[in-house]
Design a protein around this motif. Structure first.
Motif, short mmCIF file in Angstrom:
data_model
loop_
_atom_site.label_atom_id
_atom_site.label_comp_id
_atom_site.label_asym_id
_atom_site.label_seq_id
_atom_site.Cartn_x
_atom_site.Cartn_y
_atom_site.Cartn_z
N LYS A 2 0.84 -1.19 0.00
CA LYS A 2 0.00 0.00 0.00
C LYS A 2 0.87 1.24 0.00
O LYS A 2 1.93 1.29 0.63
N ALA A 4 0.69 5.66 0.40
CA ALA A 4 -0.13 6.83 0.71
C ALA A 4 -0.37 7.61 -0.58
O ALA A 4 0.50 7.72 -1.44
N ASN A 194 -0.80 9.67 7.95
CA ASN A 194 -1.33 10.43 6.81
C ASN A 194 -2.84 10.24 6.64
O ASN A 194 -3.37 10.23 5.54
N LYS A 195 -3.52 10.08 7.77
CA LYS A 195 -4.98 10.07 7.80
C LYS A 195 -5.45 11.29 8.60
O LYS A 195 -4.70 11.82 9.43
N ASN A 227 -9.09 8.40 5.28
CA ASN A 227 -8.01 8.69 4.36
C ASN A 227 -8.16 10.11 3.81
O ASN A 227 -9.25 10.70 3.86
N GLY A 232 -12.31 5.08 3.61
CA GLY A 232 -11.73 4.32 4.70
C GLY A 232 -12.09 4.81 6.08
O GLY A 232 -11.29 4.69 7.01
#
Length: 419
Positions: A2, A4, A194-195, A227, A232
Motif C-alpha cells: 500500500k 499513501a 497520513n490520515k 483517508n 476508509g
C-alpha cells in the motif's frame, strides 16, 4: 504494497467526486470544484487598529508568563476558535462557531497581522470550528456535519473563489437527525499515518443508554479517522464526552487529546482530562465516568462493560480544556521541546471561575505527564472574564499563537530570554 496517496492523487479523486455529485452539492461548492467563478467579488475585512485593539493590548498587560516570555496582540479576529498555520507560513486560517473562517496574514513579517479577511466568502459554512493542514498544503475544515478540502489554500485565498471539494459531504459526518446545537465544535489533525483524525463530541451532558450503540457505530463521543481522499472511515477512539483538541506526539506518534467533562456534579468534580491513546479502539470512560475515576450519577450503579484508559493528566474541574499542540520549535528553552501547550477556555458550571489560561504539560521518557499554568490573568479581581483562550498553534519561528473567542483576538507569545 500500500502507498499513501500523493496530494495530486487526492485532488484528482476529490475533483471527480464533486463532478459526479452534480446537484447533490450546493451550487457554489459545485462551481468551485469545477474551477468556475461564482460571481462573488467582496471580502469582509476586520479592522486591526483603533480603540478595540488598544483595549485588548491593555488586557494583555496583566497576563503573567514565565521569565523571558512576552505576549502581544497578533490579530483582531472575531469569534476566533481553532487555528491552522499554513505550511508556507503565508497565512493562518482561524475557524469560528458561527459561519466564518478568517484568513490572517502578516505580510511584512513583523509578527503582527496586517490583514484579516473572510476565507472563501462564496461558501456558506456551518460552525467551521476546525481547520487543519496537511504538510503538503491541503487545508481541511471540519464543520458541524461536513468536512471540506481546499487544495493550495495558501495560494487561492487571495481570491474570493477558491478550489474547494467535499471530503465528507454534508450530512455524512454524523446522521442528520443527530445534529445538535451542543458540542458541535469539531477539530481535525493529520496523523503520522497520513490520515485525518476528527473528533465528534456527543450532544448530551451524559449520553443516554439508548444512544450508545448508535454513537459507537458512528464515532459520536469519540474520534474517527479517514483517508485524505475521504475513504476508509473508521472509529479510532471511544468514550469521549466532548474533545475539542488533539495532537500527535512528535516522537512516538501517539494521539493525545483534551476532554471536557460532565457538568452539574459540583464545583470540584469531575476533573478535566488530557488523555494519551496508545492503540486504536481504546475507550476513555464516558458515559460511565464523568471525568477521571468519578462515576456519573446516571451510570453509577452499573458495572462498567469496557476496559477504560484513565487520563494521563487530571486538570481542574470545569476549566474547559480545549485546543492543544505539541511544541516542536526552537525559540523556547529546551525544557519546552515536546511539551503540550493547551488552552483552558474557562468554567461556566462553577461558583468561582477557573481556567481562562494557557497550560503547559511536560511528558517524561516513560510517558508520565505533569501540567502547570503557563500564561494566565484573563480573569480579573471581580471574577470576570477578560478573555477565554481556545486554541494554541505554532508559527514557523517557534513562537505560539493563542486564540480567544471572547475578546475576538489571536495573541502571539514569544521568548526573549537568554536560556
Amino acid at each position: 504494497m500500500k502507498r499513501a496517496m500523493t496530494g495530486a492523487a487526492v485532488w484528482a479523486v476529490l475533483a471527480s467526486s464533486v463532478w459526479a455529485q452534480g446537484a447533490d452539492v450546493p451550487d457554489n461548492l459545485e462551481k468551485l470544484g469545477n474551477f468556475q467563478t461564482t460571481g462573488t467579488t467582496e471580502f469582509t475585512f476586520v479592522e486591526q487598529g483603533g480603540a478595540f485593539a488598544e483595549g485588548i493590548r491593555k488586557t494583555l498587560e496583566r497576563i503573567t508568563l514565565p521569565d523571558g516570555f512576552k505576549i502581544g496582540l497578533y490579530a483582531v479576529v472575531p469569534d476566533a476558535r481553532h487555528m491552522a498555520v499554513g505550511p508556507q507560513g503565508i497565512v493562518t486560517f482561524v475557524g469560528t462557531r458561527k459561519d466564518k473562517v478568517w484568513a490572517v496574514t502578516d505580510r511584512n513579517k513583523d509578527r503582527v497581522a496586517d490583514e484579516v479577511k473572510d476565507f472563501a466568502p462564496s461558501l456558506k459554512f456551518a460552525i467551521p470550528n476546525g481547520p487543519c493542514f496537511s504538510k503538503d498544503g491541503f487545508l481541511y475544515i471540519a464543520e458541524q456535519n461536513r468536512v471540506l478540502l481546499f487544495p493550495a489554500a495558501e495560494f487561492f485565498y487571495e481570491s474570493p473563489d477558491v478550489a474547494a471539494f467535499n471530503l465528507v459531504a454534508q450530512g455524512e459526518l454524523i446522521p442528520p437527525e443527530e445534529e445538535s446545537y451542543n458540542h458541535t465544535a469539531r477539530v481535525c489533525k493529520i496523523g503520522p499515518d497520513n490520515k485525518i483524525y476528527i473528533s465528534l463530541g456527543q450532544p448530551f451532558n451524559v449520553a443516554p443508554a439508548e444512544k450508545l450503540d448508535r454513537y459507537r457505530e458512528w464515532g459520536i463521543g469519540g474520534m474517527i479517522r479517514v483517508n485524505l481522499d475521504g475513504t476508509g472511515r473508521e472509529v479510532y477512539t471511544y468514550g469521549i464526552r466532548n474533545s475539542v483538541g488533539h495532537d500527535f506526539h512528535p516522537e512516538t506518534g501517539e494521539l493525545w487529546f483534551t476532554d471536557n467533562q460532565v457538568d452539574g456534579m459540583g464545583d470540584d468534580i469531575p476533573p478535566g482530562e488530557i488523555n494519551r491513546q496508545t492503540a486504536m479502539g481504546q475507550h476513555f470512560g464516558h458515559p460511565w465516568y464523568g471525568g477521571g475515576d468519578v462515576r456519573t450519577n446516571e451510570y453509577k450503579d452499573q458495572e462498567v462493560p469496557v476496559e477504560v484508559v484513565m487520563p494521563a493528566v487530571e486538570t481542574v474541574a470545569h476549566a474547559a480544556d480545549l485546543g492543544m499542540t505539541f511544541y516542536t520549535g526552537s525559540m523556547f528553552p529546551e525544557k519546552y521541546r515536546g511539551a503540550i501547550f493547551s488552552a483552558q477556555h474557562g468554567s461556566w458550571n462553577r461558583t468561582t471561575p477557573v481556567g481562562a489560561r494557557v497550560m503547559v504539560t511536560f511528558i517524561d521518557d516513560e510517558g508520565n505527564a505533569t501540567t502547570e499554568p503557563f500564561a494566565e490573568g484573563w480573569i480579573d479581581e471581580n471574577g470576570e472574564y477578560l478573555g477565554r483562550p481556545v486554541d494554541v498553534a505554532q508559527l514557523r519561528d517557534g513562537s505560539i499563537l493563542v486564540s480567544d473567542d471572547l475578546a475576538g483576538a489571536v495573541y502571539r507569545i514569544w521568548y526573549e530570554g537568554t536560556e
